[in-house]
Scaffold this motif. Sequence first.
Motif, PDB file in Angstrom:
ATOM      1  N   LEU A   1       0.890  -1.155   0.000  1.00 54.35           N
ATOM      2  CA  LEU A   1       0.000   0.000   0.000  1.00 54.35           C
ATOM      3  C   LEU A   1       0.925   1.200   0.000  1.00 54.35           C
ATOM      4  CD1 LEU A   1      -3.107  -0.233   0.372  1.00 54.35           C
ATOM      5  CD2 LEU A   1      -2.750   0.134   2.804  1.00 54.35           C
ATOM      6  N   ILE A   2       0.913   1.959  -1.118  1.00 52.09           N
ATOM      7  CA  ILE A   2       1.805   3.110  -1.151  1.00 52.09           C
ATOM      8  C   ILE A   2       1.003   4.395  -1.273  1.00 52.09           C
ATOM      9  CG2 ILE A   2       3.822   1.881  -2.054  1.00 52.09           C
ATOM     10  CD1 ILE A   2       3.102   2.695  -4.815  1.00 52.09           C
ATOM     11  N   GLY A   3       1.666   5.492  -0.981  1.00 60.01           N
ATOM     12  CA  GLY A   3       0.964   6.767  -1.026  1.00 60.01           C
ATOM     13  C   GLY A   3       1.719   7.802  -0.215  1.00 60.01           C
ATOM     14  N   ALA A   4       1.412   9.048  -0.473  1.00 61.65           N
ATOM     15  CA  ALA A   4       2.127  10.136   0.195  1.00 61.65           C
ATOM     16  C   ALA A   4       1.779  10.174   1.677  1.00 61.65           C
ATOM     17  CB  ALA A   4       1.772  11.466  -0.464  1.00 61.65           C
ATOM     18  N   ASN A   5       2.512  10.982   2.397  1.00 67.87           N
ATOM     19  CA  ASN A   5       2.262  11.200   3.811  1.00 67.87           C
ATOM     20  C   ASN A   5       0.829  11.702   4.006  1.00 67.87           C
ATOM     21  OD1 ASN A   5       2.955  11.204   6.426  1.00 67.87           O
ATOM     22  ND2 ASN A   5       4.474  12.837   6.286  1.00 67.87           N
ATOM     23  N   GLY A   6       0.101  11.073   4.935  1.00 67.56           N
ATOM     24  CA  GLY A   6      -1.261  11.531   5.206  1.00 67.56           C
ATOM     25  C   GLY A   6      -2.306  10.920   4.302  1.00 67.56           C
ATOM     26  N   ALA A   7      -1.924   9.983   3.448  1.00 65.14           N
ATOM     27  CA  ALA A   7      -2.870   9.377   2.502  1.00 65.14           C
ATOM     28  C   ALA A   7      -3.874   8.465   3.200  1.00 65.14           C
ATOM     29  CB  ALA A   7      -2.106   8.597   1.432  1.00 65.14           C
TER      30      ALA A   7
ATOM     31  N   LEU B   1       1.791  -7.457   8.912  1.00 66.45           N
ATOM     32  CA  LEU B   1       1.495  -6.142   8.374  1.00 66.45           C
ATOM     33  C   LEU B   1       2.608  -5.216   8.831  1.00 66.45           C
ATOM     34  CD1 LEU B   1      -1.376  -7.400   9.779  1.00 66.45           C
ATOM     35  CD2 LEU B   1      -2.297  -5.658   8.279  1.00 66.45           C
ATOM     36  N   LEU B   2       3.229  -4.514   7.879  1.00 71.41           N
ATOM     37  CA  LEU B   2       4.355  -3.654   8.256  1.00 71.41           C
ATOM     38  C   LEU B   2       4.078  -2.223   7.830  1.00 71.41           C
ATOM     39  CD1 LEU B   2       5.879  -6.456   6.767  1.00 71.41           C
ATOM     40  CD2 LEU B   2       7.529  -5.578   8.421  1.00 71.41           C
ATOM     41  N   ASP B   3       4.296  -1.287   8.754  1.00 76.15           N
ATOM     42  CA  ASP B   3       4.039   0.121   8.474  1.00 76.15           C
ATOM     43  C   ASP B   3       5.358   0.883   8.359  1.00 76.15           C
ATOM     44  OD1 ASP B   3       2.892   2.570   8.114  1.00 76.15           O
ATOM     45  OD2 ASP B   3       1.621   2.499   9.895  1.00 76.15           O
ATOM     46  N   GLU B   4       5.725   1.186   7.144  1.00 76.62           N
ATOM     47  CA  GLU B   4       6.966   1.915   6.856  1.00 76.62           C
ATOM     48  C   GLU B   4       8.167   1.367   7.616  1.00 76.62           C
ATOM     49  OE1 GLU B   4       6.848   5.868   5.934  1.00 76.62           O
ATOM     50  OE2 GLU B   4       4.670   6.066   5.930  1.00 76.62           O
ATOM     51  N   PRO B   5       8.462   0.087   7.431  1.00 68.81           N
ATOM     52  CA  PRO B   5       9.576  -0.492   8.186  1.00 68.81           C
ATOM     53  C   PRO B   5      10.932   0.085   7.773  1.00 68.81           C
ATOM     54  CG  PRO B   5       8.805  -2.037   6.533  1.00 68.81           C
ATOM     55  CD  PRO B   5       7.837  -0.896   6.538  1.00 68.81           C
ATOM     56  N   SER B   6      11.010   0.692   6.593  1.00 63.12           N
ATOM     57  CA  SER B   6      12.319   1.174   6.143  1.00 63.12           C
ATOM     58  C   SER B   6      12.625   2.571   6.651  1.00 63.12           C
ATOM     59  CB  SER B   6      12.383   1.170   4.615  1.00 63.12           C
ATOM     60  OG  SER B   6      11.604   2.230   4.096  1.00 63.12           O
ATOM     61  N   MET B   7      11.618   3.191   7.314  1.00 67.41           N
ATOM     62  CA  MET B   7      11.813   4.581   7.739  1.00 67.41           C
ATOM     63  C   MET B   7      12.988   4.705   8.711  1.00 67.41           C
ATOM     64  SD  MET B   7       8.968   7.337   8.730  1.00 67.41           S
ATOM     65  CE  MET B   7       8.216   6.388  10.013  1.00 67.41           C
ATOM     66  N   GLY B   8      13.879   5.611   8.394  1.00 72.85           N
ATOM     67  CA  GLY B   8      15.000   5.882   9.285  1.00 72.85           C
ATOM     68  C   GLY B   8      16.122   4.870   9.224  1.00 72.85           C
TER      69      GLY B   8
ATOM     70  N   GLN C   1       6.399   4.418   2.044  1.00 71.88           N
ATOM     71  CA  GLN C   1       6.500   5.656   1.270  1.00 71.88           C
ATOM     72  C   GLN C   1       7.521   5.471   0.169  1.00 71.88           C
ATOM     73  OE1 GLN C   1       6.539   9.679   2.643  1.00 71.88           O
ATOM     74  NE2 GLN C   1       5.907   9.004   4.685  1.00 71.88           N
ATOM     75  N   ASN C   2       8.467   4.576   0.424  1.00 71.12           N
ATOM     76  CA  ASN C   2       9.480   4.269  -0.572  1.00 71.12           C
ATOM     77  C   ASN C   2       8.876   3.313  -1.611  1.00 71.12           C
ATOM     78  OD1 ASN C   2      11.699   3.385  -2.018  1.00 71.12           O
ATOM     79  ND2 ASN C   2      13.053   3.523  -0.238  1.00 71.12           N
ATOM     80  N   ALA C   3       8.185   3.893  -2.577  1.00 73.44           N
ATOM     81  CA  ALA C   3       7.393   3.092  -3.510  1.00 73.44           C
ATOM     82  C   ALA C   3       8.253   2.177  -4.376  1.00 73.44           C
ATOM     83  CB  ALA C   3       6.574   4.028  -4.392  1.00 73.44           C
ATOM     84  N   HIS C   4       9.421   2.661  -4.726  1.00 70.87           N
ATOM     85  CA  HIS C   4      10.334   1.888  -5.559  1.00 70.87           C
ATOM     86  C   HIS C   4      10.639   0.541  -4.942  1.00 70.87           C
ATOM     87  CE1 HIS C   4      12.424   2.518  -9.222  1.00 70.87           C
ATOM     88  NE2 HIS C   4      12.327   3.832  -9.107  1.00 70.87           N
ATOM     89  N   LEU C   5      11.152   0.647  -3.715  1.00 72.76           N
ATOM     90  CA  LEU C   5      11.560  -0.545  -2.984  1.00 72.76           C
ATOM     91  C   LEU C   5      10.359  -1.474  -2.789  1.00 72.76           C
ATOM     92  CD1 LEU C   5      14.389  -0.972  -1.986  1.00 72.76           C
ATOM     93  CD2 LEU C   5      13.738  -0.093   0.244  1.00 72.76           C
ATOM     94  N   ALA C   6       9.245  -0.892  -2.409  1.00 74.18           N
ATOM     95  CA  ALA C   6       8.062  -1.682  -2.095  1.00 74.18           C
ATOM     96  C   ALA C   6       7.558  -2.428  -3.322  1.00 74.18           C
ATOM     97  CB  ALA C   6       6.967  -0.776  -1.545  1.00 74.18           C
ATOM     98  N   LEU C   7       7.511  -1.744  -4.462  1.00 71.68           N
ATOM     99  CA  LEU C   7       6.976  -2.380  -5.672  1.00 71.68           C
ATOM    100  C   LEU C   7       7.926  -3.441  -6.213  1.00 71.68           C
ATOM    101  CD1 LEU C   7       5.282   0.654  -7.433  1.00 71.68           C
ATOM    102  CD2 LEU C   7       4.170  -1.358  -6.460  1.00 71.68           C
ATOM    103  N   HIS C   8       9.196  -3.288  -5.929  1.00 76.86           N
ATOM    104  CA  HIS C   8      10.123  -4.326  -6.379  1.00 76.86           C
ATOM    105  C   HIS C   8      10.013  -5.587  -5.538  1.00 76.86           C
ATOM    106  CE1 HIS C   8      12.090  -1.275  -8.965  1.00 76.86           C
ATOM    107  NE2 HIS C   8      12.202  -2.352  -9.734  1.00 76.86           N
ATOM    108  N   LEU C   9       9.526  -5.426  -4.310  1.00 80.06           N
ATOM    109  CA  LEU C   9       9.364  -6.605  -3.445  1.00 80.06           C
ATOM    110  C   LEU C   9       7.988  -7.256  -3.644  1.00 80.06           C
ATOM    111  CD1 LEU C   9      10.419  -8.266  -0.959  1.00 80.06           C
ATOM    112  CD2 LEU C   9       9.113  -6.676   0.453  1.00 80.06           C
ATOM    113  N   ALA C  10       6.970  -6.424  -3.792  1.00 77.81           N
ATOM    114  CA  ALA C  10       5.585  -6.927  -3.724  1.00 77.81           C
ATOM    115  C   ALA C  10       5.129  -7.571  -5.028  1.00 77.81           C
ATOM    116  CB  ALA C  10       4.648  -5.783  -3.362  1.00 77.81           C
ATOM    117  N   HIS C  11       4.102  -8.414  -4.924  1.00 77.81           N
ATOM    118  CA  HIS C  11       3.469  -8.978  -6.111  1.00 77.81           C
ATOM    119  C   HIS C  11       2.481  -7.990  -6.699  1.00 77.81           C
ATOM    120  CE1 HIS C  11       4.333 -12.635  -3.552  1.00 77.81           C
ATOM    121  NE2 HIS C  11       5.092 -12.822  -4.616  1.00 77.81           N
ATOM    122  N   ARG C  12       1.707  -7.375  -5.788  1.00 79.53           N
ATOM    123  CA  ARG C  12       0.708  -6.423  -6.240  1.00 79.53           C
ATOM    124  C   ARG C  12       0.767  -5.181  -5.370  1.00 79.53           C
ATOM    125  NH1 ARG C  12      -4.343  -7.275  -5.432  1.00 79.53           N
ATOM    126  NH2 ARG C  12      -4.149  -8.869  -3.832  1.00 79.53           N
TER     127      ARG C  12
END
Lengths: 303, 241
Positions: free
Chosen positions: B33-39, B164-171, B199-210
Amino acid sequence: MLATIIQNLINALQWGSFYALIALGYTLVYGVLTLINFAHGDIFMVGAYIAFFVATFFLTTAELPGWAALALTIPLTMILTSMVGVALERVAYRPLRRKGANRLYVVITALMCGLILENANLALLGASRKAFPPMITEHVYNIGGVIFTDLKIAVIVTTILAFFVLHKIVTKTRVGMAMRAISYDKFAVPLMGIPMDNIIVITFVLGSGMAGLAGIMFAMSYPILEPYMGALIGWKAFIAAVVGGIGDIRGAFLGGFLLGAVEILVVAFFPSTFRDLIAFTVLLVILAFRPTGLFGVAKTTKI
Amino acid sequence: MLLSVENLEVKYGNIQPLHGISFHVNEGEIVTLIGANGAGKTTSLYSICRLAPPEAPRVIAGDIKFRGESILKTRPSDVVKKLKMALVPEGRHIFGNLTVMENLELATYSRERDADLKTEYQRIFDLFPRLHERRKQRSESLSGGEQQMLAVGRAMMTGCNFLLLDEPSMGLAPRLKYDLFRTLKKLNEEGMTILLVEQNAHLALHLAHRGYVLDTGKLAAAGSSKDLLGNPDVKKAYLGG
Ligand SMILES: Nc1ncnc2c1ncn2[C@@H]1O[C@H](COP(=O)(O)OP(=O)(O)O)[C@@H](O)[C@H]1O
Ligand SMILES: [Mg+2]
């Protein structure tokens, strides 16, 4: 000289035991919920009355021998007193927690719960004092000029044992870990599959159970009960918990004994009317130097 | 379908951060699930985990279903215990006053007493050797990266099979980020279903199936990771051109 010191030490430990046991309840609830349960002194009073009824039942209705009555009265009183604590949590504190009520309202609710317990007692049982029935005959010993009773020693030993059991529960069991976890970060506790309300109930069970234990032992030591007996001792135990570092059970334990010692010492040297004045002054001075209490190291270290 | 969110609308007081969003996760998938801050990403996860207000929102319309059954009445502790879903929350929320080992032990609170926990602790320590080195330390003293490892390890110790992971790459430093994502991939290959908020859509989409793209409480796009990575709108808004 040595005999006098030991004599005063025994008295201080015995007197401090009541403060320590009651202070444990304040500190447990505060550590988990940051709630100052001002009704706790009155839970102690209710504990003493429960002990009175339970003991009377076993002695006169069931006609059990004294030692058997005592063996049954202790656990039963602790269980029933816990239930009073839990009932208070359910009807008074939990609804406020659900609504996210301001701390001020919670504190006032706690104070009112205490007054309700006192006045309910007054209304139901009347203003006359109750004489606690003797279950065992006390023996007085005199060893090298130190005079003590077996009951005094039993009170001290029981309190120390109770502390170690509680300490073990808080530091070593998963329930204890959960209690400490709530004090640090309430939000994440359900994420661990832990039903928070159950842990809070257990906290009240432990705290009120200790107050019940204090209630029986107090009634056996000073066998006159009246509805306001929990008020002053409750306040003092609360102060003992704060001086020890509220939220830390070692602090409650130490604070209770410290207060007991100060009071006994004051009485040894001054007229007894000075007792509370000097005791509170000493505590005030300790707090002035260590506002977080003796064990209050960091804000995050609770229970 | 393991989890499905259907036309979900939620509110914090009068603020409505989700305006009818729908998405689903199948068993064995990695969905992001990607999207800007506050989405509304964190809000979505809190809703799924059934956390209580005021931190979490209340549902005003729509449904959340687990294996086809509504979980709106499920207690948050039962989401973990019975549904075996565990959240690694934003900001980690580890118990700093407990040791590393105590944090892991606490996560086993609702599990069967006879579960074979030894091998599971070992598995966590194999994945994150740093945690083993520091198992006796107060977890407050861990570095940010180590705390994130602990947060993941702790969630795994609940015995979950849906993470379920919420922005695990932050920081996290880039290296640690890649390590973490590799670990997630490995977990998924061993059977863990994953819903990843990033928020890091690149990384997330390369890992995820959908993936699903969330924009101020509405779905802006959905599809396979490959499609989303190729989608010009998504590229422009979330992948830096
Ligand atoms: N506890 C809260 N109370 C009120 N509004 C909130 C709360 N948490 C989040 N919000 C609002 O809800 C919206 C979505 O937030 P959030 O789900 O945290 O977004 P994201 O995780 O995608 O960054 C934001 O506008 C935010 O300000
Ligand atoms: Mg967020």
